[in-house]
Design an enzyme around this catalytic site. Structure first.
Site, PDB file in Angstrom:
ATOM      1  CG  ASP A 117      19.910 -30.467 -40.685  1.00 17.27           C
ATOM      2  OD1 ASP A 117      21.011 -30.822 -40.212  1.00 17.27           O
ATOM      3  OD2 ASP A 117      19.263 -31.169 -41.481  1.00 17.27           O
ATOM      4  CB  ILE A 119      28.002 -30.573 -23.660  1.00 15.31           C
ATOM      5  CG1 ILE A 119      28.274 -31.839 -22.839  1.00 15.31           C
ATOM      6  CG2 ILE A 119      29.321 -29.899 -24.030  1.00 15.31           C
ATOM      7  CD1 ILE A 119      29.015 -32.923 -23.592  1.00 15.31           C
ATOM      8  CE  LYS A 173      32.340 -35.891 -31.724  1.00 13.49           C
ATOM      9  NZ  LYS A 173      31.907 -34.488 -31.765  1.00 13.49           N
ATOM     10  CE1 TYR A 221      30.314 -38.540 -30.959  1.00 10.50           C
ATOM     11  CE2 TYR A 221      31.923 -39.974 -29.904  1.00 10.50           C
ATOM     12  CZ  TYR A 221      31.207 -38.794 -29.930  1.00 10.50           C
ATOM     13  OH  TYR A 221      31.386 -37.869 -28.936  1.00 10.50           O
ATOM     14  NE  ARG A 281      35.132 -22.360 -46.630  1.00 16.38           N
ATOM     15  CZ  ARG A 281      35.422 -22.649 -47.908  1.00 16.38           C
ATOM     16  NH1 ARG A 281      35.803 -23.872 -48.247  1.00 16.38           N
ATOM     17  NH2 ARG A 281      35.328 -21.724 -48.837  1.00 16.38           N
ATOM     18  CG  ASN A 296      28.246 -29.043 -28.157  1.00 15.76           C
ATOM     19  OD1 ASN A 296      28.978 -29.796 -27.521  1.00 15.76           O
ATOM     20  ND2 ASN A 296      26.929 -28.999 -27.966  1.00 15.76           N
TER      21      ASN A 296
END
Length: 258
Positions: A59, A15, A152, A148, A118, A85
């Protein structure tokens, strides 16, 4: 002339790579960020010239790494787009979710998006740029992977927070919520179970699962001028999954219970 820059995290995956490829149509440089240095370097090399697709090991859960990412981006040009992403899902059920898994999923899928934003906030203010968060249909309904999914769901709220608080600076913030995407991970499942896509597609009104390019096109739209008046929204890219299931609709339409 100042060069326009897009940042894509998790850019080594299917993706992320598709998003980077598509955003190159509208940006001079795509900074491809991933924790896997070799994989993101290979992805960048496959996409095009080194001066346009730049790989950076980062990271996204590390504030120090993100400070370096922001410094690198500032040296490339004007950051117009940030795409959060990077993400991953671990335990399928709540029962199997340990405290460590809960914290790790939230750190990667929610907190990292906050930290990334930020880190480049001032640059997006300067460019009146765009934030696009890659969420999931899991953040909109219950489809398993609870840690997860909770992260989200939080990401969707974070998107609205940015839209409301930073709109006065010209920053737009939106989210894309994919359904099942035909990535290498799903191809691996298909190798073990040849019927996996057939089993999955029956839940989707369009009778297919999502392609990475479908997600990338939605990101490009939300980040681009055609969406100039759109902010604070979540755009499902799910082949109709969240609209409802055709099989269930048929079942209820045949029911004697009203």
């Amino acid at each position: 002339m100042t060069r326009s820059v897009a940042i894509v995290t998790g850019a080594a995956g299917d993706i992320g790579r598709a998003i980077a490829r598509r955003l190159a149509d509208d940006h001079d440089i795509v900074l491809m960020v991933d924790i896997d240095a070799a994989a993101v370097r290979k992805a960048a090399e496959e996409l095009g010239p080194a001066e346009r697709f730049i790989a950076l090991k980062t990271d996204v859960t590390s504030e120090a790494d993100l400070a370096e990412m922001a410094k690198a981006a500032a040296g490339l040009g004007m950051v117009k787009t940030l795409v959060n992403n990077a993400g991953a899902a671990r335990a399928v059920s709540l029962h199997d979710t340990t405290p460590d898994i809960w914290r790790a999923d939230n750190a990667l899928n929610l907190e990292a998006a906050f930290l990334c934003f930020r880190a480049v906030e001032d640059m997006l203010k300067a460019s009146k740029g765009s934030l696009v968060n890659i969420a999931s249909v899991n953040g909109m309904a219950v489809f398993g992977h609870p840690a997860y999914s909770a992260a989200k769901a939080g990401l969707l709220h974070f998107t609205r927070l940015v839209a409301v608080e930073y709109g006065k600076f010209g920053i737009r913030a939106n989210a894309v919520a994919p359904g099942t995407v035909r990535t290498q991970a799903w191809e691996a499942r298909a190798a073990a179970n040849p019927n996996v896509f057939e089993e999955a597609r029956r839940w989707y009104p369009l009778q297919r699962v999502v392609d990475p390019a479908d997600v990338a096109n939605a990101v490009a739209f939300l980040a681009g001028p055609l969406a100039a008046a759109i902010t604070g929204v979540c755009l499902p890219v799910d082949c109709g999954l969240t609209a409802g299931q055709a099989e269930l609709a048929h079942t209820f339409s045949q029911s004697d219970h009203y």
